[in-house]
Scaffold this active site. Structure first.
Site, short mmCIF file in Angstrom:
data_model
loop_
_atom_site.label_atom_id
_atom_site.label_comp_id
_atom_site.label_asym_id
_atom_site.label_seq_id
_atom_site.Cartn_x
_atom_site.Cartn_y
_atom_site.Cartn_z
N ASP A 44 33.77 -72.88 -65.78
CA ASP A 44 33.42 -71.54 -65.29
C ASP A 44 34.58 -70.59 -65.55
OD1 ASP A 44 32.32 -69.41 -63.42
OD2 ASP A 44 30.92 -71.03 -62.97
N HIS A 78 33.59 -65.99 -59.91
CA HIS A 78 32.36 -66.78 -60.03
C HIS A 78 32.62 -68.27 -59.87
CE1 HIS A 78 28.75 -68.53 -61.93
NE2 HIS A 78 28.15 -67.43 -61.51
N ASN A 173 19.21 -66.17 -65.92
CA ASN A 173 18.78 -65.16 -64.95
C ASN A 173 18.01 -64.01 -65.59
OD1 ASN A 173 20.17 -66.65 -63.08
ND2 ASN A 173 21.90 -65.25 -62.91
N SER A 239 22.90 -69.82 -61.06
CA SER A 239 24.25 -70.39 -60.93
C SER A 239 24.41 -71.12 -59.61
CB SER A 239 25.30 -69.28 -61.02
OG SER A 239 25.35 -68.71 -62.29
#
Length: 386
Positions: A44, A78, A173, A239
């Site tokens: 990430d 994130h 998404n 996520s």
């Protein structure tokens, strides 16, 4: 803080973690398993080690974003958020973020946010191989949009699968705005995760397609932030759902260390809850259903004594590849097929989206041979909230 301790001093952050209540974490999960002894790699934006809900949980990792470091720099937040949903331990008396696997360790592997270039693509390849080589039993990839056409990335995913690692990635998404589940979720062998809201309905921006494996909570999710050591945020996205599936895989691997990655995946698939709207499963929208961690932790002699092969390795790819159907281990029993056949999906929050051309994926007994001709168009885009 002791798991399940009294919550007289509980803060609003803990109160807003509706997933813990729905999954009966304190009564049905943590008395059985807390993920101890399992390392989960978070590929990430990096993971902040100093957040009060992650102290002691993050081991030195690596940075393949082009910067030097050990993966513990997170300029976006994130990765820190995903790590907190997996292995957050809260702080004080019932305050802060709790992950579903609060005793798991996090291996931070930082990759570039600008994944339209060769550096980012090569970084993902190195990140996956680093995670496997440094003891990760579960790899969380709450990322999407990397060019699945890249054969080195495909080989890295296969390397992880061949080394008995549970690979988990977000479907994306973009909902109906895109046409496919994102890579790396679309690769054979990877658990492709969509998102549902608090009512169990498919989140409106959750991308879907025939590769969808499971769905998990991904709306109104409170998580740690890297802005400060006491920062928090709330988001929506596949996520977050991916992080919850990775945490569940860690719980299972800690409770049943003798199981293969394939058997862990089979446990999650076979115990998934049917969608509340009555949608047929397996299907392209919900996969095999909604993640059910408590059921997945129950004794299951059928799965545990059955095939050790990853049930998703024979899955086809909707980006022009042949369908998967039921796969069978040579000399073993048939295992679960890929979810659905057809359907829209795709898109992602992380870095880029891709349009992929032509592929041929042939499945042979004892191995997989790929002959691929790809045309890739890359555009930079981040989805909302993921």
């Amino acid at each position: 803080m002791a798991i399940g301790a009294g919550r007289a001093g509980a803060d609003s952050i803990r109160d807003e973690q509706w997933v813990l209540g729905d999954y009966r974490a304190e009564t049905a999960l943590w008395p059985v398993s807390q993920g101890g002894g399992i390392t989960v790699a978070v590929i990430d934006s990096g993971v902040m080690t100093g957040h009060q809900d992650l102290t002691g949980q993050v081991v030195p990792g690596a940075d393949f974003s082009g910067d030097n470091g050990d993966g513990t720099v997170d300029k976006d937040g994130h990765g820190t958020g995903m790590a907190s949903l997996i292995a957050g331990h809260g702080h004080g008396d019932g305050a802060g973020i709790m992950g579903l696997a609060p005793k798991a360790k996090i291996l931070p592997v930082r990759v570039s946010w600008d994944s339209a270039d060769a550096v980012a693509q090569a970084g993902l390849v190195r990140a996956i191989r680093f995670a496997v080589d440094h003891g990760a039993k579960v790899v969380n990839m709450s990322i999407g949009g990397y060019a699945g056409a890249d054969q080195e990335t495909r080989a890295a995913v296969k390397y992880a699968v061949d080394h008995d690692v549970v690979m988990v990635a977000a479907t994306g998404n973009s909902g109906n705005e895109a046409t496919h589940v994102e890579y790396p979720a679309a690769f054979p062998g990877v658990v492709a995760v969509g998102a549902v809201d608090r009512q169990g309905r498919l989140w409106e921006k959750s991308s879907y397609g025939p590769e969808t494996t499971l769905v998990a909570p991904g709306a109104e999710i409170y998580r740690a932030s890297a802005k400060t050591s006491a920062g928090y945020g709330v988001g929506n996205g596949t996520s977050d759902a991916t992080a919850y599936v990775s945490a569940t895989a860690a719980l299972i691997r800690a409770r049943y260390p003798e199981l293969s990655a394939g058997q862990v995946i089979n446990r999650m698939i076979r115990t998934a809850t049917p969608p509340r709207d009555g949608s047929a499963v397996p299907g392209s929208r919900y996969g095999f259903g909604v993640l059910a961690p408590a059921k997945a932790l129950e004794a299951d002699p059928v799965v545990d004594g059955g095939s050790r092969v990853n049930p998703l390795v024979g899955r086809g790819e909707s980006q022009g590849a042949a369908g998967g159907g039921v796969t069978e281990e040579p000399g073993g029993e048939a295992v679960v097929p890929a979810a659905g056949a057809g359907g829209a999906g795709g898109g992602g929050w992380f870095g880029v989206g891709v349009a992929v051309g032509v592929a041929l994926w042939g499945v042979l007994v004892g191995g997989v041979v790929a002959v691929v001709v790809w045309v890739v168009r890359v555009r930079r885009r981040r989805g909302a909230g993921g």
